[in-house]
Design a protein around this motif. Sequence first.
Motif, short mmCIF file in Angstrom:
data_model
loop_
_atom_site.label_atom_id
_atom_site.label_comp_id
_atom_site.label_asym_id
_atom_site.label_seq_id
_atom_site.Cartn_x
_atom_site.Cartn_y
_atom_site.Cartn_z
N GLN A 18 46.49 88.09 20.43
CA GLN A 18 46.46 87.21 21.59
C GLN A 18 47.71 86.33 21.62
OE1 GLN A 18 44.00 83.70 21.56
NE2 GLN A 18 43.24 84.18 23.61
N GLN A 19 48.06 85.75 20.49
CA GLN A 19 49.21 84.85 20.44
C GLN A 19 50.50 85.58 20.74
OE1 GLN A 19 49.12 81.49 20.10
NE2 GLN A 19 51.31 81.55 20.54
N LEU A 20 50.68 86.76 20.15
CA LEU A 20 51.91 87.51 20.37
C LEU A 20 52.02 88.00 21.81
CD1 LEU A 20 51.89 89.44 16.98
CD2 LEU A 20 53.54 87.68 17.67
N CYS A 21 50.90 88.40 22.41
CA CYS A 21 50.91 88.78 23.83
C CYS A 21 51.27 87.58 24.69
CB CYS A 21 49.55 89.33 24.25
SG CYS A 21 49.19 90.99 23.67
N PHE A 22 50.68 86.44 24.40
CA PHE A 22 50.97 85.22 25.15
C PHE A 22 52.45 84.85 25.03
CE2 PHE A 22 51.25 80.54 25.31
CZ PHE A 22 50.87 80.35 26.63
N ASP A 23 52.99 84.94 23.83
CA ASP A 23 54.41 84.62 23.62
C ASP A 23 55.30 85.54 24.45
OD1 ASP A 23 53.67 82.65 21.85
OD2 ASP A 23 54.17 83.80 20.05
N GLU A 24 54.96 86.82 24.48
CA GLU A 24 55.76 87.77 25.26
C GLU A 24 55.67 87.46 26.76
OE1 GLU A 24 56.24 92.52 26.16
OE2 GLU A 24 55.60 91.89 24.17
N LEU A 25 54.49 87.15 27.24
CA LEU A 25 54.33 86.81 28.66
C LEU A 25 55.10 85.53 28.99
CD1 LEU A 25 50.57 87.65 29.16
CD2 LEU A 25 52.53 88.89 30.11
N ARG A 26 55.08 84.57 28.10
CA ARG A 26 55.83 83.32 28.30
C ARG A 26 57.33 83.60 28.34
NH1 ARG A 26 53.73 79.37 24.50
NH2 ARG A 26 54.86 80.61 23.00
N ARG A 27 57.81 84.45 27.44
CA ARG A 27 59.23 84.80 27.45
C ARG A 27 59.62 85.48 28.75
NH1 ARG A 27 58.06 86.54 22.30
NH2 ARG A 27 58.09 88.72 22.95
N ALA A 28 58.76 86.39 29.21
CA ALA A 28 59.05 87.13 30.44
C ALA A 28 59.08 86.19 31.66
CB ALA A 28 58.01 88.23 30.66
N SER A 29 58.17 85.22 31.70
CA SER A 29 58.15 84.31 32.85
C SER A 29 59.33 83.34 32.83
CB SER A 29 56.82 83.54 32.91
OG SER A 29 56.73 82.65 31.83
N SER A 30 59.75 82.93 31.66
CA SER A 30 60.90 82.02 31.58
C SER A 30 62.20 82.77 31.85
CB SER A 30 60.96 81.32 30.22
OG SER A 30 61.23 82.25 29.21
N TYR A 31 62.22 84.06 31.58
CA TYR A 31 63.41 84.88 31.82
C TYR A 31 63.66 85.02 33.33
CZ TYR A 31 66.45 88.94 31.97
OH TYR A 31 67.49 89.81 32.23
N ARG A 32 62.57 85.18 34.08
CA ARG A 32 62.68 85.38 35.53
C ARG A 32 63.13 84.13 36.26
NH1 ARG A 32 56.94 88.01 36.00
NH2 ARG A 32 57.32 89.80 34.69
#
Length: 114
Positions: free
Chosen positions: A99-113
Motif C-alpha cells: 500500500q505504501q509503495l503504491c501510494f508513493d508511486e501515485l504521489r510521484r506521478a501526480s507531482s510529475y504532472r
Amino acid sequence: NRRRPRRPSAVATDPAPEAEDMDVSTMSGQSGATTVLKLPRELLVEVISVAASVYDIARLDCACSSFREVIEDALRLRATRAGTIAVTELPPSAVSWTQQLCFDELRRASSYRG
C-alpha cells in the motif's frame, strides 16, 4: 482496380462460455497460480515491475496473497528505475508495504504532472 467487398466473417453459433464456467485447472492439468509460482522469483519481479499501471499491481496484490513479497520487490524496483528511493520504515498510518509503495508511486506521478 476496384477492391472486392470483404466477406462477412463466420459467426459462431455456440455462445462463448462464461468466465465462471471455465475451469483453467482442467485445461492445463495444473492450477494457474501454482504454475506461475514455480517461475523464478527474479522473473516474476521483472514481469510485475513493468506492468502498465500501479493499479494493476495493486489488483494483483489483492488477488493473490502468495505474491505479496514479489509485488513489494517489484514496486521497489519501479521506484529505483524512476530514480527515487523507496521508504525504509513503514509509516504508522500505512497498512502494508505494498500500500505504501503504491501510494508513493501515485504521489510521484501526480507531482510529475503538475
